[in-house]
Design an enzyme around this catalytic site. Sequence first.
Site, short mmCIF file in Angstrom:
data_model
loop_
_atom_site.label_atom_id
_atom_site.label_comp_id
_atom_site.label_asym_id
_atom_site.label_seq_id
_atom_site.Cartn_x
_atom_site.Cartn_y
_atom_site.Cartn_z
N LYS A 1 -17.54 2.24 -38.19
CA LYS A 1 -18.42 3.33 -38.58
C LYS A 1 -19.76 3.07 -38.43
O LYS A 1 -20.54 3.88 -38.01
CB LYS A 1 -18.10 3.55 -40.45
CG LYS A 1 -18.89 4.56 -40.96
CD LYS A 1 -18.46 4.59 -42.60
CE LYS A 1 -18.28 3.42 -43.30
NZ LYS A 1 -19.44 3.26 -43.70
N ARG B 1 -20.30 8.40 -51.78
CA ARG B 1 -19.23 7.61 -52.01
C ARG B 1 -18.43 8.25 -53.30
O ARG B 1 -17.31 7.70 -53.54
CB ARG B 1 -19.46 6.35 -52.20
CG ARG B 1 -19.80 5.57 -50.87
CD ARG B 1 -20.28 4.06 -50.93
NE ARG B 1 -19.21 3.07 -51.34
CZ ARG B 1 -19.07 1.86 -51.16
NH1 ARG B 1 -20.33 1.45 -50.48
NH2 ARG B 1 -18.13 1.12 -51.41
N ARG C 1 -13.62 -10.37 -35.86
CA ARG C 1 -15.16 -9.90 -35.72
C ARG C 1 -16.07 -11.16 -35.92
O ARG C 1 -15.60 -12.30 -36.41
CB ARG C 1 -15.17 -9.09 -36.98
CG ARG C 1 -17.00 -8.62 -37.27
CD ARG C 1 -17.22 -7.56 -38.09
NE ARG C 1 -16.78 -7.91 -39.36
CZ ARG C 1 -17.03 -6.93 -40.42
NH1 ARG C 1 -17.47 -5.88 -40.12
NH2 ARG C 1 -16.98 -7.33 -41.83
N ARG D 1 -17.00 -14.11 -40.83
CA ARG D 1 -16.87 -13.82 -42.46
C ARG D 1 -15.84 -14.38 -43.20
O ARG D 1 -14.52 -14.28 -42.88
CB ARG D 1 -17.26 -12.27 -42.58
CG ARG D 1 -18.63 -12.13 -43.25
CD ARG D 1 -18.74 -10.48 -43.40
NE ARG D 1 -17.82 -9.88 -44.35
CZ ARG D 1 -18.34 -8.60 -44.69
NH1 ARG D 1 -19.11 -7.65 -44.00
NH2 ARG D 1 -17.40 -8.03 -45.56
N ARG E 1 -9.24 -4.87 -49.02
CA ARG E 1 -10.12 -4.21 -48.98
C ARG E 1 -9.84 -2.85 -48.49
O ARG E 1 -10.45 -1.81 -48.88
CB ARG E 1 -11.37 -4.73 -47.94
CG ARG E 1 -12.10 -6.04 -48.40
CD ARG E 1 -12.53 -6.79 -47.67
NE ARG E 1 -13.56 -6.43 -46.54
CZ ARG E 1 -13.95 -6.70 -45.43
NH1 ARG E 1 -13.35 -7.94 -45.09
NH2 ARG E 1 -14.70 -6.17 -44.72
P1 ADP Z 1 -19.75 -2.09 -48.59
O1 ADP Z 1 -19.04 -1.30 -47.39
O2 ADP Z 1 -19.51 -3.54 -48.93
O3 ADP Z 1 -19.92 -1.36 -49.63
P2 ADP Z 1 -22.62 -1.22 -47.66
O4 ADP Z 1 -23.29 -1.64 -46.94
O5 ADP Z 1 -22.01 0.60 -47.29
O6 ADP Z 1 -21.35 -2.16 -47.57
O7 ADP Z 1 -23.10 -1.01 -49.12
C1 ADP Z 1 -23.58 -2.26 -49.66
C2 ADP Z 1 -23.75 -1.95 -51.17
O8 ADP Z 1 -24.76 -0.84 -51.47
C3 ADP Z 1 -22.47 -1.47 -51.93
O9 ADP Z 1 -21.75 -2.53 -52.23
C4 ADP Z 1 -22.76 -0.81 -53.22
O10 ADP Z 1 -23.46 -1.60 -54.13
C5 ADP Z 1 -24.07 -0.23 -52.52
N1 ADP Z 1 -24.01 1.29 -52.06
C6 ADP Z 1 -24.07 1.69 -50.94
N2 ADP Z 1 -23.81 3.11 -50.84
C7 ADP Z 1 -23.64 3.54 -52.15
C8 ADP Z 1 -23.24 4.73 -52.61
N3 ADP Z 1 -23.10 5.67 -52.07
N4 ADP Z 1 -23.01 4.71 -54.08
C9 ADP Z 1 -23.15 3.71 -54.66
N5 ADP Z 1 -23.49 2.27 -54.42
C10 ADP Z 1 -23.68 2.31 -53.06
#
Ligand code: ADP
Length: 219
Positions: free
Chosen positions: A13, A88, A122, A155, A166
């Site tokens: 993504k 999300r 990865r 990782r 996950r």
């Molecule tokens: P991951 O896929 O591990 O969640 P991201 O880089 O997409 O990693 O996001 C890192 C963190 O930022 C998330 O774990 C969450 O705490 C926060 N976050 C990102 N996008 C959102 C969202 N749309 N709503 C709520 N929290 C978010």
Amino acid sequence: MKIVILGPPGSGKGTYSSRLASRLGIPHISTGDIFREEIKSGSELGNSISSYVSSGKLVPDDVVNAVMEKRLSKEDCKNGFILDGYPRTVNQAEFLDRISKIDVVINLNVPDEVIVRRLSSRLICRNCGAIYNRITLPPKVDGVCDKCGGELYQREDDRPEIIRERIGIYKKEVAPLLEYYRKKGIVLDFFYESSKSGEDISPDKAVEMIIEALKEFSN
Ligand code: ADP
Ligand code: ZN
């Protein structure tokens, strides 16, 4: 074009979003990146969200929504954008509908086994965070970052049993969101052509396929 991209961990993504963005001449907006930058800068916002982000919990909807409303009102978003990590939740999607009109939701469909194989190969640069893959995107020199010469590592949570966990969490989270967008008829499902043969495809090839699919979608 106003695009939302959805995909499980290891779907590519992030990689596809940034390549698509430069091909389409629109910004790639990643909530994860925005939040990490805010935290690094020590801003008030950064301080208020750091406990959520460091524990992998979702930042409260009203905070995320406010951040995105501000970001999407910037000049560079006039002709479109690719949203990666937002929305999300259905609540966020409803808010987004009130401030903008999404044209298409790209849904990356990747078989679980492909994800497991990909993530367990990865490699990440300890220094600059660049991402490589022993199979699909190997560095020029084994164990060394092409961009900065940093050391590459694997990782801790890129292990098969953790990866499966996950994926399960992701599927639960994305289901209501996908249902929301399917009802609107704007989901573009992207399947990896070669997943049948069990082989992986390069990011370049995948991006070309997505661009072709987008052309058909907007016709
Ligand atoms: P991951 O896929 O591990 O969640 P991201 O880089 O997409 O990693 O996001 C890192 C963190 O930022 C998330 O774990 C969450 O705490 C926060 N976050 C990102 N996008 C959102 C969202 N749309 N709503 C709520 N929290 C978010
Ligand atoms: Zn590096």
